[in-house]
Scaffold this active site. Structure first.
Site, PDB file in Angstrom:
ATOM      1  N   HIS A 118     -42.882 -18.599 -11.017  1.00 32.34           N
ATOM      2  CA  HIS A 118     -43.475 -19.882 -11.416  1.00 32.34           C
ATOM      3  C   HIS A 118     -44.963 -19.948 -11.095  1.00 32.34           C
ATOM      4  CE1 HIS A 118     -39.189 -21.605 -11.421  1.00 32.34           C
ATOM      5  NE2 HIS A 118     -39.605 -21.462 -12.641  1.00 32.34           N
ATOM      6  N   ASP A 138     -42.309 -20.501 -21.072  1.00 33.10           N
ATOM      7  CA  ASP A 138     -41.398 -20.138 -19.978  1.00 33.10           C
ATOM      8  C   ASP A 138     -39.992 -20.115 -20.557  1.00 33.10           C
ATOM      9  OD1 ASP A 138     -39.920 -19.896 -17.691  1.00 33.10           O
ATOM     10  OD2 ASP A 138     -40.646 -21.732 -16.748  1.00 33.10           O
TER      11      ASP A 138
END
Ligand code: SAM
Length: 293
Positions: free
Chosen positions: A67, A161
């Site tokens: 992340h 993502d």
């Protein structure tokens, strides 16, 4: 392919002749959503584990690597990112990292499967702690269509993502999507995409991303590698594309003086990740500019 034997969750990579296992205490949740099979386990040493269609998505213990690297290199490369859009990212971990940047005024998470976010709120609350931030916006729908519809020139950074390039995510690794993203980006805009394993996918997926991004008009493309223990080979990457700006240069002083905590990302990690391994430079020869090698 997955197996659950004697208290071990195993994801088998048949074509690689490898597998990855985590010892689990118990299964916390299982459902078939309209889009995929969603499972959550409690592991012995990696906290909670989310699995989609048999593929490991994240664990509590190591998701910060992914992340942080999906977020901070791109946001510290853009000169002044105000509007950031995450395509996928339903676990909210990337959204949390984006919202750490005080200059971001508006962040969108465009996730096709609302159940991923709801179960993340329940089993990964630490990733969802910024979901009530007034700058956070949620849209549950297809990111490919969303990118077609968004106002041209209105986005500073797009972060893709996504899951692997199969099923609903396949079109997120495609020339048409990059063309739409290119149109959505404003001046100095950057797109960053999770781009799989350097060891496994340099000659295929990563090479295609470089070629497609350039064909879409993103003249500068840069792949950054980083560790991710729970993904195939334990080594992962993201690929940034920009219309105008060489991606070797970033706001180093701002990265050093960042007003928030990171666990992996810092200036040195960013600089190191910009050095592309030689086998990747060789494989991407036709795609990589000399200054990006
Ligand atoms: N870090 C993970 C990885 O690389 O395996 C990805 C995490 S995140 C959970 C990926 C998300 O992308 C999933 O929740 C999936 O539902 C979402 N997704 C896949 N295709 C999509 C699409 N076309 N539009 C929006 N979201 C999509």
């Amino acid at each position: 392919m997955t197996a659950l034997n004697d208290g071990w969750f195993t994801e088998v990579f048949q074509d690689q002749g490898t597998a990855f296992s985590l010892q689990v205490k118990r299964k916390l949740h299982e459902e078939q959503t309209p889009f995929q099979k969603l499972e959550i386990y409690e592991t012995e040493t990696f906290g909670n584990l989310m699995v989609l269609d048999g593929c490991v998505m994240l664990t509590s213990r190591d998701n910060f690597l992914y992340h942080e690297m999906m977020t901070h290199p791109a946001l510290f490369t853009h000169k002044n990112p105000k509007k950031v859009v995450i395509i996928g990212g339903g676990d909210c971990g990337t959204l949390k990292e984006v919202l750490k940047h005080p200059g971001v005024e508006e962040a969108w998470q465009v996730e096709i499967d609302e159940r991923v976010t709801r179960m993340s709120e329940k089993y990964f609350p630490e990733l969802c702690e910024s979901n009530d931030d007034p700058r956070a916006n949620f849209f549950f729908g297809d990111g490919i269509q969303w990118m077609r519809d968004v106002e041209p020139g209105s986005v500073d950074v797009v972060i893709v993502d996504s899951t692997d390039p199969v099923g609903p995510a396949e079109g997120l690794f495609a020339l048409d999507f990059y063309r739409d993203a290119m149109a959505a980006l404003g001046e100095g805009g950057i797109i960053v995409q999770q781009s799989e394993s350097p060891l496994l996918h340099t000659d295929t997926i990563i090479k295609d991303i470089h070629g497609d991004m350039r064909q879409a008009g993103l003249d500068h493309v840069q792949t950054l590698a980083f560790p991710q223990p729970v993904y195939p080979t334990g080594w992962w990457s993201c690929t940034m594309g920009s219309k105008e700006n060489p991606l070797k240069y970033f706001r180093e002083e701002d990265a050093v003086n960042r007003p928030f905590v990171t666990r992996y990302y810092n200036r040195g990690v960013h600089q190191g990740a910009l050095a592309m391994p030689q086998f990747m430079v060789d494989a991407l020869e036709d795609e990589v500019r000399p200054e990006e090698g």
